[in-house]
Design an enzyme around this catalytic site. Structure first.
Site, PDB file in Angstrom:
ATOM      1  N   ARG A 102       0.969  -1.341   0.136  1.00 61.18           N
ATOM      2  CA  ARG A 102      -0.051   0.028  -0.103  1.00 61.18           C
ATOM      3  C   ARG A 102       0.982   1.282   0.096  1.00 61.18           C
ATOM      4  O   ARG A 102       0.450   2.456  -0.674  1.00 61.18           O
ATOM      5  CB  ARG A 102      -0.970   0.080   1.368  1.00 61.18           C
ATOM      6  N   TYR A 150     -15.621  17.533 -15.631  1.00 58.58           N
ATOM      7  CA  TYR A 150     -16.149  16.218 -15.667  1.00 58.58           C
ATOM      8  C   TYR A 150     -17.437  16.332 -14.487  1.00 58.58           C
ATOM      9  O   TYR A 150     -16.862  16.462 -13.286  1.00 58.58           O
ATOM     10  CB  TYR A 150     -14.984  15.186 -15.313  1.00 58.58           C
ATOM     11  N   ASP A 166      -6.977  19.379 -14.478  1.00 57.04           N
ATOM     12  CA  ASP A 166      -7.271  18.012 -14.950  1.00 57.04           C
ATOM     13  C   ASP A 166      -6.821  17.992 -16.334  1.00 57.04           C
ATOM     14  O   ASP A 166      -7.548  18.471 -17.205  1.00 57.04           O
ATOM     15  CB  ASP A 166      -8.688  17.511 -14.628  1.00 57.04           C
ATOM     16  N   LYS A 218      -7.922   6.592 -19.534  1.00 60.80           N
ATOM     17  CA  LYS A 218      -8.353   7.274 -20.704  1.00 60.80           C
ATOM     18  C   LYS A 218      -7.092   6.828 -21.659  1.00 60.80           C
ATOM     19  O   LYS A 218      -6.665   5.921 -21.976  1.00 60.80           O
ATOM     20  CB  LYS A 218      -8.795   8.870 -20.538  1.00 60.80           C
TER      21      LYS A 218
END
Ligand SMILES: Cc1ncc(COP(=O)(O)O)c(C=O)c1O
Length: 401
Positions: free
Chosen positions: A53, A105, A177, A202
């Site tokens: 982690r 978004y 972004d 993406k």
């Protein structure tokens, strides 16, 4: 064509940065370190990794590659774009105010309107295509300015350097972004932004087979906060996902070239159709952000939205006549996709906010893939033909009646 040249050695860095031969085995390709933990040589002695982690070699390779491509010193990978966005919001605290571009978004909007206000962070929205409007929204407690460019789904352009100046004057962070533009076409940090965010789901992953996100910063303190809070909250990508993303990244520049060539042609083709009321693509010379895109990007990208002159009943006919443009959420994969933002990607926005952003029922968004251009045009032709055929049939029925 866009003026900014492609970054030096981008394609080389995408393949090699952070991805040297594996120190343990010499493996040429970064291995998938599918391990939770790392054997310690002695109490308090390890080989740089303790628990996955906190850090993992496959993930670290991806982070180093992304940091290099965005021109920042630190990359922090997350389990999704939204986890990266939520992680970035750990840079603000209760009592802080954030100015957000009003064209963004839908998932970011949902986080900012329905989750984070419960933690005492306040948000205001402004038209970032006019930086003076953004400046007006700044308050004494503003600690962050959040923009996307090109925007989703309207493909509006925002001047990153102008927004960076507004944020700097206030002592606030500018977050960009950069998902739509990709690190190949735009580097927000070089334009003055403090934080660059990606949904690697993406174009970076590029094959619609892995969800992921990343943040790149140049400031060490921000990087430490992001890593500390990611470790504390746990939103990491698994090693397989990091590996798939890294594999996608290697061909980003090659894919983008074809994506953009196709998108330019699709946008021009849509402009010739009488059933299309407007085409939003920064590569078209009459797009209001064309000049800005040419200045701050190294290409115009491959996202297009357009307004179809069709009734609410005709839109499903258009969509179901398409075979290659698959009706689906997401973007940036090698295959072409079509979405109806009002009911899909931006459904989380209120009707009022959709209307303000220009998201009408007639708006369709295309993620142009790398298929053969003639096949893509023929596919769209089929969609328009289905609408026209339906109109002819309806007229015939009316005439008979
Ligand atoms: C611009 C933008 N940012 C962030 C996200 C969220 O990314 P993810 O789906 O990987 O969580 C998306 C998803 O569509 C997006 O389009």
């Amino acid at each position: 064509m866009a003026k900014r040249e492609h970054q030096d050695g981008f394609a080389t860095r995408a393949i090699h940065e952070g991805q040297g031969a594996d120190p343990a085995t010499g493996a040429t390709i970064t291995p998938v370190y599918q391990t939770v933990t790392y054997t310690q040589d002695a109490l308090g002695e390890n080989r740089g990794f303790e628990y996955s982690r906190t850090d993992n070699p496959t993930r670290r390779a991806l982070e180093e590659a992304l940091a290099s491509l965005e021109g920042g010193r630190f990359g922090v990978a997350y389990g999704s774009g939204m986890a990266a966005i939520a992680g970035t919001m750990q840079l603000v605290h209760a009592g802080d105010h954030v100015v957000v571009a009003d064209d963004l978004y839908g998932g970011s909007y949902r986080l900012f309107t329905r989750v984070l206000p419960h933690y005492g962070v306040r948000f205001s929205y402004a038209d970032a295509t006019r930086p003076e409007e953004l400046a007006k929204a700044v308050e004494p407690t503003t600690r962050m300015v959040w923009i996307e460019t090109p925007t989703n789904p309207m493909l509006r352009l925002v001047d990153v350097a102008a927004c960076a100046e507004i944020a700097r004057r206030q002592g606030a962070l500018l977050v960009v972004d950069n998902t739509f533009a990709t690190p190949l076409l735009q580097n927000p940090l070089a334009l003055g932004a403090h934080v660059c965010v990606h949904s690697t789901t993406k174009y970076i992953g590029g094959h619609s087979d892995v969800i992921g996100g990343a943040v790149v910063v140049d400031d060490e303190e921000s990087a430490e906060t992001l890593r500390f809070t990611r470790n504390a909250t746990g939103g990491i990508p698994g090693p397989w996902d990091a590996w798939l993303t890294l594999r996608g990244l290697k061909t980003l520049s090659l894919r983008m070239r074809q994506h953009q060539e196709n998108a330019q042609q699709v946008a021009e083709f849509l402009g010739t159709r009488s059933e299309v009321a407007a085409v939003h693509y920064p590569g078209l010379p009459d797009h209001p952000g064309h000049e800005l895109a040419a200045r701050q990007q190294a290409g115009f990208g491959a996202m297009i939205s357009f307004e179809i002159e069709a009734s609410t009943d005709e839109i499903p006919l258009f969509l179901s006549a398409l075979n290659l443009f698959t009706l689906a959420e997401s973007l940036g994969g090698v295959e072409s996709l079509v979405a109806h933002p009002a009911s899909m990607t931006h459904a989380a926005m209120s009707e009022e906010d959709q209307a303000k952003a220009g998201i009408t029922c007639q708006l369709l968004r295309l993620s142009v893939g790398i298929e053969h251009i003639e096949d893509l045009q023929a596919d769209l032709d089929n969609g328009f033909d289905a609408v026209l055929q339906n109109r002819r049939n309806t007229q015939r029925v009316r005439n008979v009646a």
